[in-house]
Scaffold this active site. Sequence first.
Site, PDB file in Angstrom:
ATOM      1  N   GLY A   8       0.831  -1.207   0.000  1.00 39.35           N
ATOM      2  CA  GLY A   8       0.000   0.000   0.000  1.00 39.35           C
ATOM      3  C   GLY A   8       0.862   1.252   0.000  1.00 39.35           C
ATOM      4  O   GLY A   8       0.529   2.268   0.609  1.00 39.35           O
ATOM      5  N   TYR A 143     -14.949  -0.432   8.134  1.00 39.24           N
ATOM      6  CA  TYR A 143     -13.527  -0.119   8.339  1.00 39.24           C
ATOM      7  C   TYR A 143     -13.149  -0.314   9.818  1.00 39.24           C
ATOM      8  O   TYR A 143     -12.157  -0.982  10.133  1.00 39.24           O
ATOM      9  CB  TYR A 143     -13.282   1.332   7.907  1.00 39.24           C
ATOM     10  CG  TYR A 143     -11.900   1.864   8.164  1.00 39.24           C
ATOM     11  CD1 TYR A 143     -10.779   1.301   7.569  1.00 39.24           C
ATOM     12  CD2 TYR A 143     -11.717   2.976   8.985  1.00 39.24           C
ATOM     13  CE1 TYR A 143      -9.515   1.815   7.797  1.00 39.24           C
ATOM     14  CE2 TYR A 143     -10.451   3.499   9.209  1.00 39.24           C
ATOM     15  CZ  TYR A 143      -9.359   2.920   8.618  1.00 39.24           C
ATOM     16  OH  TYR A 143      -8.111   3.436   8.839  1.00 39.24           O
TER      17      TYR A 143
HETATM   18  N1  SER Z   1      -8.734   8.921   8.530  1.00 45.01           N
HETATM   19  C1  SER Z   1      -9.458   7.685   8.656  1.00 45.01           C
HETATM   20  C2  SER Z   1     -10.837   7.809   8.133  1.00 45.01           C
HETATM   21  O1  SER Z   1     -11.364   8.890   8.177  1.00 45.01           O
HETATM   22  C3  SER Z   1      -9.506   7.264  10.097  1.00 45.01           C
HETATM   23  O2  SER Z   1      -8.563   6.274  10.293  1.00 45.01           O
HETATM   24  O3  SER Z   1     -11.393   6.837   7.718  1.00 45.01           O
END
Ligand code: SER
Length: 316
Positions: A8, A143
């Site tokens: 990545g 996520y």
């Molecule tokens: N910056 C990330 C997001 O907004 C948080 O880990 O998904």
Amino acid sequence: MKKILVIGATGQIGTELVPELRKKYGKENVVATGHKKKPDEEFKNSGPFEFLEATDKRAVEKMVEAHGIDTIYHLASILSAAGEKNPQAAYFVNNTALYNVLEIAREKKLERIMVPSSIAVFGPETPRNNTPNETVLKPTTMYGISKVHGELLGNYYFHKFGVDMRGVRYPGIISNVAPPGGGTTDYAVDIFYYAVRGEPYTCFLKPDSTLPMMYMPDALKAIMQLADADVKKLKHHTDFNLAAFSFSPAELAAAIQEELPGFKIEYKPDFRQAIADSWPRSIDDSCAREEWGWKPDYDLKGMVKDMIEKLSARLK
Ligand code: SER
């Protein structure tokens, strides 16, 4: 001799982490890999670069064998907002790629695996102010769920198999080289491009939506410092809270207006507001401070000044 694979490497963090790792370990010893997105010529010529499908275990294994890798920085991930648009892809990419890396580390007895986690591991039931390291982890995004899974899996692999995976829970990261891709905190990067171009910015979060944030140089310092920490001093491994400063969009806009008085902002919150509302406002990072000496260098003012300086030079 350290031989590092960065998975990545063309994303927001990788683009800036790879040059730092190359400075420290030598450019031939850091193999940058990316998926789909073509790196620019400068990045490509700065050391070894290969295309790699992170969810393909055999492909990652071959890369590790071909380059004699002993350390992996696994950065490939689908972030919070992008993940809510395609939860199936987020589930597959985030969980599969990490599981493969852990299995390869176990089988090949790799020395170390660095994997960022995120404030997305927290959820609406987590205390939102000065959020402790040990607390309720019930995220509401795919996520966040994959990051909790990753933290737990990493700790399991450490205790069960001796795989040394380490990670920090990054807040929103502000940077000026590669854009972030599909996060809820992305507004805090986008806003600078508009401000420096002299354009008004429409923010997708409400003016008082306070979130924890950090400037990229501190984010890079943190992961490299944790990678070097003495394992005997670590009580945590994959799940360190990390903080620098917190602000709301209105506070960031005011800080930008101190440097660029003509800057204007308006607010049109979208689906990302609900994600922001489920995350902490500020973070207690005392475990990272105590166990490996974490301390950020940048505050809000210092970050804003540096962002504007760097972007003004580039966007001229
Ligand atoms: N910056 C990330 C997001 O907004 C948080 O880990 O998904």
